[in-house]
Each structure stands twice: as structure tokens, then as C-alpha cells.
Design an enzyme around this catalytic site. Sequence first.
Site, PDB file in Angstrom:
ATOM      1  N   ASP A   1       1.238  -1.651  -0.246  1.00  0.00           N
ATOM      2  CA  ASP A   1       0.163   0.078   0.102  1.00  0.00           C
ATOM      3  C   ASP A   1       1.454   1.546  -0.544  1.00  0.00           C
ATOM      4  OD1 ASP A   1      -2.226  -1.825  -0.591  1.00  0.00           O
ATOM      5  OD2 ASP A   1      -2.639  -1.504   2.387  1.00  0.00           O
ATOM      6  N   MET A   2       0.535   2.306  -0.689  1.00  0.00           N
ATOM      7  CA  MET A   2       1.194   3.463  -0.285  1.00  0.00           C
ATOM      8  C   MET A   2       1.802   3.665   0.999  1.00  0.00           C
ATOM      9  SD  MET A   2       0.165   7.254  -1.795  1.00  0.00           S
ATOM     10  CE  MET A   2      -1.195   7.266  -0.421  1.00  0.00           C
TER      11      MET A   2
END
Length: 297
Positions: A134-135
Amino acid sequence: MSKIEKIVPEGYHKHKIREFLKEELGLSTRLIRGAAIDKRILVNDKAVKMNYVISRGEKIVIDLNKNETQNIEPEDIDIDIVYEDDDILVLNKKPFMVVHPTRSHFNGTLSNGVMYYFKKTNQNCIVRLVSRLDMNTSGLIIIAKNQYAHMQLSNEMREEHFQKRYLTLVHGNLKEKQGTINVPIYRESEDAIKRVVDDRGQESITHYKVVESYKNAELVECLLETGRTHQIRVHLSYLGHPIFGDVLYGTEDKEFINRQALHAYGLDFHSPRTRKELSLRAELPDDMKLLIEKLKK
């Protein structure tokens, strides 16, 4: 240049080369077909067709380099290289960095930085992601430099000896200091971002162990047996111990950290070519170190 070189053993004397490439080297039909069309499969330095009958002692060379393009703009972005060889690149991704370009994040991604690095170092490679994060999750990501490495690692990820280890900081103190969370994770609709624990979901298994305890918080190591989206975040929230800074599955903790405190710190797997065991580690990022100091106080 990245090549696989093998000498034909006695057991494959008078066999077709296609059988040898599939059975002995584990190459996919797609890889074999593409390499054959491009004349990148050589026997004693001559390109051959896939009905060629091999003899013991012959030298087979598969050239893994192929001309490929990818719609990713190279950008001079600092990337933290943890490990590199002819087949793979392993990076320690910073928090707040998107891994691959999307419609909303076309530039400034990890992949943009990798493409720049490949161009700068004269490596004819595209970005083949073996793993993603995930970012807002930091840590180790594997990028395959060729089709063979991507195929081998993707297959190994489905086996138990490919291990992905995470460190995270959670609210509260777990009653059981180590254990296994085995509850299914479900996506309620195609446009839903959030996942839930639901019997309709896929089997999801997380092994956990408390590394360090603080007042009403703990540093926890998680080892994934399956790799569902948001798996650790969902499972720890299900136990009643959401991750610090995880707005989606817990609460906003801006006074402590401005992202989910989750770091992919360890990867254990085999080199796709040599089968050598690799055990790679990335230390905690500064924001999680600072959070630990705050929790200790």
C-alpha cells in the site's frame, strides 16, 4: 546480459529441447515460445527450433533479454536498493510512495524511479512487480528484471518457504503474546476499499508475535501465510488491536504518526536462478522509530 546456460545431461539425450526446457528448467510455454520466435534459444551457439533433438553434452543457452517497452516515464527519484543481481532488484520503499503509476498517481511512483535507474545503469528491463505494498506501508518490494525471474518467484510465493515478515505497532496489549489468526477476509463489493472478516471470504492466515510491550501498546511481528489485501490490518483490528495510524481499520493518530505504522521488514526466499537462500531485512523507518520513543515515554 542475463542468460541461463545448461549442459544437456544423460537423462535428456535424444529428447526434444522443448521437453528439456519445460521439465528440467521449469520454463513456461509462453516464455519458451517467445524466446524461440526471437531466436534467443541457442544450442552450441546456434538458434534452434523447438522440435530440435538434443544430445548429451550440448550447451543450451537461453538469452533472457528481450526488447520491451512500458508506459512508465523514467524519473530521477531516490530509491533504496537492498539487494540486486542479474535477475532481481529488491527495494526498501519509503512511506507515502505509490508503487506503480495509476490514473491519480501517474508520476512520482517507485516504478518511475526504477525505470530511471534501469536507464541510468544501461539495463534493458521493464518493471515486473513480484510483490506490492500500500502507498502508506513501507518496506521491501521485489522487482523481477526478466520474465524467467518473475515466473519463478511468482510460483515460489505460492509455497510455504517464501516468507514475508512485517513489523507493526498496535493499540493495547494482546492477551496472547503469540499466535495465529485464521479468519477469512471478504470484499463486500467490487468498488469497496475496506475488507471485512466474513465466512464468505478467502482463507487468510497471519502468524504474530509480540516483540516489545509498552503501556497500552505493542510492537508486533507478523508472518504472512496467505497474502490477502490489507490482511494484517484487518486481522489485528479483528482482534481488537488496530494498528496505530490506520484510519480505515482503526482511528486517526496524528499525535503519534500520520500513516499506518506497518513496515515490511523481512523477505526470505530463493534466488530464481541459483536457488541460493536469500534473507533480506530493512530497518524500521524514522517515523516508526519516533513512535516507539513516544510510546516508551
